[in-house]
Design a protein around this motif. Structure first.
Motif, PDB file in Angstrom:
ATOM      1  N   LEU A  35     -66.222 -57.475  13.935  1.00  0.00           N
ATOM      2  CA  LEU A  35     -66.906 -56.249  14.341  1.00  0.00           C
ATOM      3  C   LEU A  35     -68.171 -56.016  13.527  1.00  0.00           C
ATOM      4  O   LEU A  35     -69.188 -55.553  14.047  1.00  0.00           O
ATOM      5  CB  LEU A  35     -65.954 -55.058  14.208  1.00  0.00           C
ATOM      6  CG  LEU A  35     -64.862 -54.967  15.268  1.00  0.00           C
ATOM      7  CD1 LEU A  35     -63.831 -53.929  14.864  1.00  0.00           C
ATOM      8  CD2 LEU A  35     -65.456 -54.638  16.616  1.00  0.00           C
ATOM      9  N   GLY A  36     -68.123 -56.331  12.239  1.00  0.00           N
ATOM     10  CA  GLY A  36     -69.307 -56.200  11.398  1.00  0.00           C
ATOM     11  C   GLY A  36     -70.411 -57.145  11.838  1.00  0.00           C
ATOM     12  O   GLY A  36     -71.588 -56.777  11.860  1.00  0.00           O
ATOM     13  N   LEU A  37     -70.047 -58.357  12.206  1.00  0.00           N
ATOM     14  CA  LEU A  37     -71.027 -59.321  12.693  1.00  0.00           C
ATOM     15  C   LEU A  37     -71.650 -58.832  13.998  1.00  0.00           C
ATOM     16  O   LEU A  37     -72.871 -58.900  14.193  1.00  0.00           O
ATOM     17  CB  LEU A  37     -70.370 -60.685  12.889  1.00  0.00           C
ATOM     18  CG  LEU A  37     -71.285 -61.820  13.331  1.00  0.00           C
ATOM     19  CD1 LEU A  37     -72.338 -62.086  12.268  1.00  0.00           C
ATOM     20  CD2 LEU A  37     -70.469 -63.066  13.594  1.00  0.00           C
ATOM     21  N   MET A  38     -70.817 -58.301  14.885  1.00  0.00           N
ATOM     22  CA  MET A  38     -71.331 -57.760  16.144  1.00  0.00           C
ATOM     23  C   MET A  38     -72.260 -56.572  15.888  1.00  0.00           C
ATOM     24  O   MET A  38     -73.289 -56.418  16.547  1.00  0.00           O
ATOM     25  CB  MET A  38     -70.165 -57.331  17.037  1.00  0.00           C
ATOM     26  CG  MET A  38     -70.570 -57.010  18.450  1.00  0.00           C
ATOM     27  SD  MET A  38     -69.190 -56.468  19.481  1.00  0.00           S
ATOM     28  CE  MET A  38     -67.948 -57.663  19.131  1.00  0.00           C
ATOM     29  N   ALA A  39     -71.902 -55.745  14.916  1.00  0.00           N
ATOM     30  CA  ALA A  39     -72.739 -54.591  14.581  1.00  0.00           C
ATOM     31  C   ALA A  39     -74.087 -55.029  14.026  1.00  0.00           C
ATOM     32  O   ALA A  39     -75.121 -54.449  14.365  1.00  0.00           O
ATOM     33  CB  ALA A  39     -72.018 -53.706  13.570  1.00  0.00           C
ATOM     34  N   ALA A  40     -74.086 -56.048  13.191  1.00  0.00           N
ATOM     35  CA  ALA A  40     -75.346 -56.519  12.616  1.00  0.00           C
ATOM     36  C   ALA A  40     -76.231 -57.176  13.671  1.00  0.00           C
ATOM     37  O   ALA A  40     -77.453 -57.033  13.635  1.00  0.00           O
ATOM     38  CB  ALA A  40     -75.068 -57.506  11.482  1.00  0.00           C
ATOM     39  N   LEU A  41     -75.621 -57.868  14.615  1.00  0.00           N
ATOM     40  CA  LEU A  41     -76.404 -58.539  15.648  1.00  0.00           C
ATOM     41  C   LEU A  41     -76.979 -57.566  16.670  1.00  0.00           C
ATOM     42  O   LEU A  41     -78.042 -57.810  17.233  1.00  0.00           O
ATOM     43  CB  LEU A  41     -75.550 -59.596  16.357  1.00  0.00           C
ATOM     44  CG  LEU A  41     -75.158 -60.803  15.517  1.00  0.00           C
ATOM     45  CD1 LEU A  41     -74.231 -61.719  16.305  1.00  0.00           C
ATOM     46  CD2 LEU A  41     -76.382 -61.562  15.047  1.00  0.00           C
ATOM     47  N   THR A  42     -76.274 -56.471  16.934  1.00  0.00           N
ATOM     48  CA  THR A  42     -76.739 -55.519  17.954  1.00  0.00           C
ATOM     49  C   THR A  42     -77.252 -54.226  17.342  1.00  0.00           C
ATOM     50  O   THR A  42     -77.438 -53.245  18.054  1.00  0.00           O
ATOM     51  CB  THR A  42     -75.609 -55.205  18.946  1.00  0.00           C
ATOM     52  OG1 THR A  42     -74.516 -54.620  18.232  1.00  0.00           O
ATOM     53  CG2 THR A  42     -75.148 -56.443  19.685  1.00  0.00           C
ATOM     54  N   GLY A  43     -77.488 -54.211  16.055  1.00  0.00           N
ATOM     55  CA  GLY A  43     -77.925 -52.996  15.374  1.00  0.00           C
ATOM     56  C   GLY A  43     -79.280 -52.495  15.822  1.00  0.00           C
ATOM     57  O   GLY A  43     -79.495 -51.291  15.933  1.00  0.00           O
ATOM     58  N   LEU A  44     -80.200 -53.400  16.103  1.00  0.00           N
ATOM     59  CA  LEU A  44     -81.537 -52.977  16.525  1.00  0.00           C
ATOM     60  C   LEU A  44     -81.543 -52.361  17.918  1.00  0.00           C
ATOM     61  O   LEU A  44     -82.457 -51.642  18.275  1.00  0.00           O
ATOM     62  CB  LEU A  44     -82.510 -54.155  16.486  1.00  0.00           C
ATOM     63  CG  LEU A  44     -83.022 -54.530  15.107  1.00  0.00           C
ATOM     64  CD1 LEU A  44     -83.910 -55.755  15.189  1.00  0.00           C
ATOM     65  CD2 LEU A  44     -83.761 -53.383  14.464  1.00  0.00           C
ATOM     66  N   PHE A  45     -80.535 -52.653  18.705  1.00  0.00           N
ATOM     67  CA  PHE A  45     -80.474 -52.120  20.062  1.00  0.00           C
ATOM     68  C   PHE A  45     -79.613 -50.873  20.141  1.00  0.00           C
ATOM     69  O   PHE A  45     -79.249 -50.446  21.229  1.00  0.00           O
ATOM     70  CB  PHE A  45     -79.924 -53.179  21.017  1.00  0.00           C
ATOM     71  CG  PHE A  45     -80.675 -54.476  20.938  1.00  0.00           C
ATOM     72  CD1 PHE A  45     -81.996 -54.550  21.330  1.00  0.00           C
ATOM     73  CD2 PHE A  45     -80.076 -55.618  20.445  1.00  0.00           C
ATOM     74  CE1 PHE A  45     -82.701 -55.745  21.247  1.00  0.00           C
ATOM     75  CE2 PHE A  45     -80.764 -56.806  20.370  1.00  0.00           C
ATOM     76  CZ  PHE A  45     -82.079 -56.870  20.769  1.00  0.00           C
ATOM     77  N   THR A  88     -75.067 -53.014   7.410  1.00  0.00           N
ATOM     78  CA  THR A  88     -76.351 -53.559   7.850  1.00  0.00           C
ATOM     79  C   THR A  88     -76.640 -53.138   9.288  1.00  0.00           C
ATOM     80  O   THR A  88     -77.766 -52.760   9.618  1.00  0.00           O
ATOM     81  CB  THR A  88     -76.346 -55.098   7.734  1.00  0.00           C
ATOM     82  OG1 THR A  88     -76.087 -55.451   6.385  1.00  0.00           O
ATOM     83  CG2 THR A  88     -77.666 -55.693   8.187  1.00  0.00           C
ATOM     84  N   GLY A  89     -75.628 -53.197  10.152  1.00  0.00           N
ATOM     85  CA  GLY A  89     -75.805 -52.759  11.535  1.00  0.00           C
ATOM     86  C   GLY A  89     -76.161 -51.290  11.626  1.00  0.00           C
ATOM     87  O   GLY A  89     -77.022 -50.896  12.421  1.00  0.00           O
ATOM     88  N   LEU A  90     -75.524 -50.458  10.800  1.00  0.00           N
ATOM     89  CA  LEU A  90     -75.862 -49.033  10.794  1.00  0.00           C
ATOM     90  C   LEU A  90     -77.278 -48.798  10.274  1.00  0.00           C
ATOM     91  O   LEU A  90     -78.007 -47.947  10.794  1.00  0.00           O
ATOM     92  CB  LEU A  90     -74.849 -48.254   9.950  1.00  0.00           C
ATOM     93  CG  LEU A  90     -73.476 -48.053  10.570  1.00  0.00           C
ATOM     94  CD1 LEU A  90     -72.540 -47.381   9.575  1.00  0.00           C
ATOM     95  CD2 LEU A  90     -73.570 -47.235  11.840  1.00  0.00           C
ATOM     96  N   ALA A  91     -77.663 -49.555   9.264  1.00  0.00           N
ATOM     97  CA  ALA A  91     -79.021 -49.408   8.731  1.00  0.00           C
ATOM     98  C   ALA A  91     -80.064 -49.840   9.764  1.00  0.00           C
ATOM     99  O   ALA A  91     -81.099 -49.174   9.926  1.00  0.00           O
ATOM    100  CB  ALA A  91     -79.179 -50.235   7.459  1.00  0.00           C
ATOM    101  N   LEU A  92     -79.800 -50.917  10.490  1.00  0.00           N
ATOM    102  CA  LEU A  92     -80.723 -51.350  11.537  1.00  0.00           C
ATOM    103  C   LEU A  92     -80.828 -50.315  12.651  1.00  0.00           C
ATOM    104  O   LEU A  92     -81.915 -50.061  13.173  1.00  0.00           O
ATOM    105  CB  LEU A  92     -80.283 -52.699  12.106  1.00  0.00           C
ATOM    106  CG  LEU A  92     -80.474 -53.905  11.193  1.00  0.00           C
ATOM    107  CD1 LEU A  92     -79.822 -55.141  11.808  1.00  0.00           C
ATOM    108  CD2 LEU A  92     -81.937 -54.147  10.936  1.00  0.00           C
ATOM    109  N   ALA A  93     -79.708 -49.714  13.001  1.00  0.00           N
ATOM    110  CA  ALA A  93     -79.737 -48.661  14.027  1.00  0.00           C
ATOM    111  C   ALA A  93     -80.528 -47.458  13.543  1.00  0.00           C
ATOM    112  O   ALA A  93     -81.299 -46.862  14.305  1.00  0.00           O
ATOM    113  CB  ALA A  93     -78.313 -48.259  14.398  1.00  0.00           C
ATOM    114  N   ALA A  94     -80.375 -47.092  12.272  1.00  0.00           N
ATOM    115  CA  ALA A  94     -81.128 -45.964  11.723  1.00  0.00           C
ATOM    116  C   ALA A  94     -82.627 -46.272  11.695  1.00  0.00           C
ATOM    117  O   ALA A  94     -83.449 -45.408  12.020  1.00  0.00           O
ATOM    118  CB  ALA A  94     -80.630 -45.638  10.315  1.00  0.00           C
ATOM    119  N   VAL A  95     -82.988 -47.494  11.341  1.00  0.00           N
ATOM    120  CA  VAL A  95     -84.396 -47.889  11.340  1.00  0.00           C
ATOM    121  C   VAL A  95     -84.959 -47.810  12.756  1.00  0.00           C
ATOM    122  O   VAL A  95     -86.084 -47.339  12.967  1.00  0.00           O
ATOM    123  CB  VAL A  95     -84.557 -49.314  10.758  1.00  0.00           C
ATOM    124  CG1 VAL A  95     -85.923 -49.902  11.064  1.00  0.00           C
ATOM    125  CG2 VAL A  95     -84.303 -49.289   9.263  1.00  0.00           C
TER     126      VAL A  95
END
Length: 122
Positions: A35-45, A88-95
């Motif tokens: 789930l963490g890997l999926m979050a990091a990969l789709t964080g920008l979207f 990392t995924g949450l940080a990418l989503a926030a950015v």
């Protein structure tokens, strides 16, 4: 146990109780990593928010279960990696959200205020 002079004494390892379970990797650790890997990969979207949240909740449960098992559940490294990827995924989503807000504010600032009347209207 005796040792020859000059050698360090050999410590005997305590034997395990026959009813102790074998150490096993926690299944939640693998799920947290995925789930963490999926979050990091789709964080920008912005799609990484949901798997990241689920991964962080599962990691909390997995840590409690590992502590309660007395060391027979392993997989702490997978948990750490999964948590890092989730953050990392949450940080990418926030950015991404901040970037969208900044772009929207800049576009609104460039737009004319009020009504744009023709030149022959007072």
């Amino acid at each position: 146990m005796t040792t020859a002079p000059g050698q360090a004494p050999v410590a005997e390892h305590p034997t395990r109780h026959p009813l102790d379970p074998d150490p096993a990797r926690a299944t939640k650790a693998r799920a947290v990593f995925a789930l963490g890997l999926m979050a990091a990969l789709t964080g920008l979207f912005l799609g990484g928010v949901v798997p990241a949240t689920v991964a962080l909740h599962l990691s909390r449960q997995a840590r409690r279960e590992a502590y309660a098992s007395g060391g027979f559940l392993t997989g702490a490294a997978w948990l750490r990696r999964g948590e890092r990827l989730a953050w990392t995924g949450l940080a990418l989503a926030a950015v991404c959200v901040v970037a969208v807000v900044v772009i929207a504010v800049v576009r609104m600032a460039e737009a004319p205020l009020g009504h744009d009347f023709p030149s022959n209207v007072d």
